[in-house]
Design a protein around this motif. Structure first.
Motif, PDB file in Angstrom:
ATOM      1  N   VAL A  78      -5.775  -2.256  -3.417  1.00 45.04           N
ATOM      2  CA  VAL A  78      -4.597  -1.553  -3.918  1.00 45.04           C
ATOM      3  C   VAL A  78      -4.850  -0.062  -3.752  1.00 45.04           C
ATOM      4  CG1 VAL A  78      -3.133  -1.061  -5.918  1.00 45.04           C
ATOM      5  CG2 VAL A  78      -4.120  -3.337  -5.640  1.00 45.04           C
ATOM      6  N   ASP A  79      -3.863   0.663  -3.233  1.00 42.65           N
ATOM      7  CA  ASP A  79      -3.952   2.116  -3.185  1.00 42.65           C
ATOM      8  C   ASP A  79      -2.562   2.709  -3.057  1.00 42.65           C
ATOM      9  OD1 ASP A  79      -3.118   2.240  -0.467  1.00 42.65           O
ATOM     10  OD2 ASP A  79      -5.152   2.387   0.283  1.00 42.65           O
ATOM     11  N   GLU A  80      -2.508   4.032  -3.082  1.00 38.07           N
ATOM     12  CA  GLU A  80      -1.264   4.756  -2.829  1.00 38.07           C
ATOM     13  C   GLU A  80      -1.497   5.655  -1.637  1.00 38.07           C
ATOM     14  OE1 GLU A  80       0.194   6.716  -6.335  1.00 38.07           O
ATOM     15  OE2 GLU A  80       0.400   4.819  -7.414  1.00 38.07           O
ATOM     16  N   ARG A  81      -0.440   5.808  -0.836  1.00 37.03           N
ATOM     17  CA  ARG A  81      -0.595   6.555   0.410  1.00 37.03           C
ATOM     18  C   ARG A  81       0.752   6.947   0.988  1.00 37.03           C
ATOM     19  NH1 ARG A  81      -1.968   1.216   3.925  1.00 37.03           N
ATOM     20  NH2 ARG A  81      -3.408   0.889   2.256  1.00 37.03           N
ATOM     21  N   PHE A  82       0.695   7.814   2.001  1.00 39.38           N
ATOM     22  CA  PHE A  82       1.868   8.120   2.807  1.00 39.38           C
ATOM     23  C   PHE A  82       1.992   7.057   3.883  1.00 39.38           C
ATOM     24  CE2 PHE A  82       0.979  12.533   1.449  1.00 39.38           C
ATOM     25  CZ  PHE A  82       2.233  12.863   0.969  1.00 39.38           C
ATOM     26  N   MET A  83       3.220   6.662   4.175  1.00 43.15           N
ATOM     27  CA  MET A  83       3.514   5.793   5.304  1.00 43.15           C
ATOM     28  C   MET A  83       4.670   6.446   6.055  1.00 43.15           C
ATOM     29  SD  MET A  83       1.305   3.321   4.941  1.00 43.15           S
ATOM     30  CE  MET A  83       1.771   1.984   6.004  1.00 43.15           C
ATOM     31  N   SER A  84       4.923   5.996   7.284  1.00 41.19           N
ATOM     32  CA  SER A  84       5.972   6.597   8.111  1.00 41.19           C
ATOM     33  C   SER A  84       6.992   5.569   8.569  1.00 41.19           C
ATOM     34  CB  SER A  84       5.360   7.241   9.361  1.00 41.19           C
ATOM     35  OG  SER A  84       4.611   8.355   9.019  1.00 41.19           O
ATOM     36  N   LYS A  85       8.250   5.974   8.508  1.00 40.71           N
ATOM     37  CA  LYS A  85       9.329   5.144   9.032  1.00 40.71           C
ATOM     38  C   LYS A  85       9.388   5.317  10.552  1.00 40.71           C
ATOM     39  CE  LYS A  85      12.017   5.380   4.826  1.00 40.71           C
ATOM     40  NZ  LYS A  85      13.340   5.540   4.233  1.00 40.71           N
ATOM     41  N   SER A  86      10.249   4.558  11.195  1.00 38.14           N
ATOM     42  CA  SER A  86      10.342   4.598  12.659  1.00 38.14           C
ATOM     43  C   SER A  86      10.700   5.984  13.188  1.00 38.14           C
ATOM     44  CB  SER A  86      11.363   3.572  13.155  1.00 38.14           C
ATOM     45  OG  SER A  86      12.656   3.888  12.668  1.00 38.14           O
ATOM     46  N   ASP A  87      11.454   6.775  12.406  1.00 38.58           N
ATOM     47  CA  ASP A  87      11.846   8.113  12.854  1.00 38.58           C
ATOM     48  C   ASP A  87      10.835   9.199  12.465  1.00 38.58           C
ATOM     49  OD1 ASP A  87      12.230   8.390  10.114  1.00 38.58           O
ATOM     50  OD2 ASP A  87      14.366   8.851  10.258  1.00 38.58           O
ATOM     51  N   GLY A  88       9.683   8.797  11.873  1.00 40.51           N
ATOM     52  CA  GLY A  88       8.662   9.762  11.488  1.00 40.51           C
ATOM     53  C   GLY A  88       8.789  10.249  10.053  1.00 40.51           C
ATOM     54  N   GLU A  89       9.888   9.911   9.370  1.00 40.22           N
ATOM     55  CA  GLU A  89      10.039  10.311   7.964  1.00 40.22           C
ATOM     56  C   GLU A  89       8.933   9.655   7.150  1.00 40.22           C
ATOM     57  OE1 GLU A  89      12.917   9.585   4.128  1.00 40.22           O
ATOM     58  OE2 GLU A  89      13.764   9.291   6.124  1.00 40.22           O
ATOM     59  N   ARG A  90       8.301  10.461   6.304  1.00 49.80           N
ATOM     60  CA  ARG A  90       7.204   9.955   5.491  1.00 49.80           C
ATOM     61  C   ARG A  90       7.667   9.663   4.084  1.00 49.80           C
ATOM     62  NH1 ARG A  90       2.220  13.483   7.652  1.00 49.80           N
ATOM     63  NH2 ARG A  90       2.773  13.208   9.815  1.00 49.80           N
ATOM     64  N   PHE A  91       6.992   8.714   3.465  1.00 53.99           N
ATOM     65  CA  PHE A  91       7.265   8.405   2.061  1.00 53.99           C
ATOM     66  C   PHE A  91       5.967   7.961   1.400  1.00 53.99           C
ATOM     67  CE2 PHE A  91       7.818   4.533   4.438  1.00 53.99           C
ATOM     68  CZ  PHE A  91       7.293   3.536   3.631  1.00 53.99           C
ATOM     69  N   TRP A  92       5.920   8.132   0.095  1.00 55.11           N
ATOM     70  CA  TRP A  92       4.745   7.774  -0.699  1.00 55.11           C
ATOM     71  C   TRP A  92       4.955   6.360  -1.214  1.00 55.11           C
ATOM     72  CZ3 TRP A  92       0.147   9.750  -0.993  1.00 55.11           C
ATOM     73  CH2 TRP A  92      -0.701   9.479  -2.070  1.00 55.11           C
ATOM     74  N   CYS A  93       3.912   5.535  -1.187  1.00 54.20           N
ATOM     75  CA  CYS A  93       4.058   4.160  -1.638  1.00 54.20           C
ATOM     76  C   CYS A  93       2.755   3.615  -2.206  1.00 54.20           C
ATOM     77  CB  CYS A  93       4.529   3.271  -0.488  1.00 54.20           C
ATOM     78  SG  CYS A  93       3.393   3.210   0.899  1.00 54.20           S
ATOM     79  N   ARG A  94       2.889   2.548  -2.950  1.00 56.03           N
ATOM     80  CA  ARG A  94       1.736   1.794  -3.447  1.00 56.03           C
ATOM     81  C   ARG A  94       1.632   0.560  -2.566  1.00 56.03           C
ATOM     82  NH1 ARG A  94       3.002   1.675  -8.535  1.00 56.03           N
ATOM     83  NH2 ARG A  94       1.758   3.524  -8.911  1.00 56.03           N
ATOM     84  N   VAL A  95       0.417   0.265  -2.115  1.00 55.43           N
ATOM     85  CA  VAL A  95       0.190  -0.854  -1.211  1.00 55.43           C
ATOM     86  C   VAL A  95      -0.778  -1.834  -1.874  1.00 55.43           C
ATOM     87  CG1 VAL A  95      -0.692  -1.525   1.057  1.00 55.43           C
ATOM     88  CG2 VAL A  95       0.537   0.637   0.795  1.00 55.43           C
ATOM     89  N   HIS A  96      -0.383  -3.106  -1.902  1.00 56.50           N
ATOM     90  CA  HIS A  96      -1.222  -4.174  -2.444  1.00 56.50           C
ATOM     91  C   HIS A  96      -1.549  -5.119  -1.291  1.00 56.50           C
ATOM     92  CE1 HIS A  96      -0.105  -3.363  -6.720  1.00 56.50           C
ATOM     93  NE2 HIS A  96       0.951  -2.849  -6.127  1.00 56.50           N
ATOM     94  N   GLY A  97      -2.821  -5.394  -1.078  1.00 54.93           N
ATOM     95  CA  GLY A  97      -3.213  -6.323  -0.029  1.00 54.93           C
ATOM     96  C   GLY A  97      -4.092  -7.425  -0.578  1.00 54.93           C
ATOM     97  N   LYS A  98      -3.978  -8.623  -0.008  1.00 55.01           N
ATOM     98  CA  LYS A  98      -4.803  -9.745  -0.435  1.00 55.01           C
ATOM     99  C   LYS A  98      -5.196 -10.549   0.790  1.00 55.01           C
ATOM    100  CE  LYS A  98      -4.931 -13.677  -3.654  1.00 55.01           C
ATOM    101  NZ  LYS A  98      -6.103 -14.156  -3.080  1.00 55.01           N
ATOM    102  N   ALA A  99      -6.492 -10.860   0.873  1.00 60.68           N
ATOM    103  CA  ALA A  99      -6.998 -11.686   1.970  1.00 60.68           C
ATOM    104  C   ALA A  99      -6.486 -13.110   1.814  1.00 60.68           C
ATOM    105  CB  ALA A  99      -8.517 -11.666   1.984  1.00 60.68           C
ATOM    106  N   LEU A 100      -6.092 -13.723   2.909  1.00 63.85           N
ATOM    107  CA  LEU A 100      -5.624 -15.110   2.890  1.00 63.85           C
ATOM    108  C   LEU A 100      -6.694 -16.075   3.385  1.00 63.85           C
ATOM    109  CD1 LEU A 100      -2.026 -14.522   4.294  1.00 63.85           C
ATOM    110  CD2 LEU A 100      -2.736 -14.742   1.895  1.00 63.85           C
ATOM    111  N   ASN A 101      -7.797 -15.532   3.900  1.00 71.50           N
ATOM    112  CA  ASN A 101      -8.887 -16.355   4.429  1.00 71.50           C
ATOM    113  C   ASN A 101     -10.194 -15.865   3.807  1.00 71.50           C
ATOM    114  OD1 ASN A 101     -10.974 -17.473   5.939  1.00 71.50           O
ATOM    115  ND2 ASN A 101      -9.905 -17.254   7.901  1.00 71.50           N
TER     116      ASN A 101
END
Length: 194
Positions: A78-101
């Motif tokens: 889990v973290d927070e970070r900048f991500m980019s849309k297809s047009d380069g616009e950036r936004f701040w978000c929280r990302v949750h990841g979980k291994a499936l294997n």
């Protein structure tokens, strides 16, 4: 698919947040909410590297190291970070990841993206990429020691970055810096760089 009852199953489209399943940093499946968030058609991103939704190579590389370590040790990240849309616009978000294997955590993982409504202007930069990264980590409540570990710098360098940023934006402490970053001091909001 996860069977809930004999007549019902849960798929990626049923997840209420933008979601993507990746394999070795390549997007393999996603829901419509993910496509809408990043403003891509599904066929434009399936089979592509996650790099296309990161603002730059440095962020892609550093986040990759961080999530790989967490998935291998804890099976989630889990973290927070900048991500980019297809047009380069950036936004701040929280990302949750979980291994499936469990046997090979980076071979398949599911990622949920939760946008945080803090505006990020794409314009002439007031802060460097590194400074924006440090401010983001301060806003997450990280100490200088935690920032140093996350970014791969010395504690003293983290302290220096933080001090210079605070002086540059005119705040006195970490709480004010986090508030400033959150957009509560809109006139001086940091501008992301491309």
């Amino acid at each position: 698919m996860l069977a809930l009852r004999r007549d019902a199953s849960l798929g990626i489209e049923d997840i209420p947040l933008p979601a993507v399943i990746g394999s070795f940093r390549v997007m393999r499946e996603c829901n419509q909410a993910f496509c809408e968030l990043f403003e891509y058609e599904k066929q434009q991103i399936i089979g592509k590297s996650f790099r296309i939704i990161y603002p730059n190579d440095d962020e892609y590389i550093s986040r990759g190291k961080s999530w790989k370590l967490n998935l291998e040790n804890k099976l989630f990240h889990v973290d927070e970070r900048f991500m980019s849309k297809s047009d380069g616009e950036r936004f701040w978000c929280r990302v949750h990841g979980k291994a499936l294997n469990r046997n090979n955590p980076t071979s398949h993982a599911i990622w949920l993206i939760q946008p945080i409504s803090w505006p990020v202007a794409v314009a002439r930069p007031a802060l460097t990429r590194r400074q924006l990264q440090i401010v983001g980590l301060v806003a997450q409540g990280m100490s200088n020691h935690g920032i140093a570990q996350e970014v791969g710098i010395s504690v003293r360098t983290a302290e220096t970055h933080r001090s210079r940023i605070m002086k540059k934006v005119g705040v006195r402490n970490a709480a004010e810096l986090a508030s400033w970053f959150g957009g509560l001091r809109q006139p001086g909001f940091p501008r992301a760089v491309r």
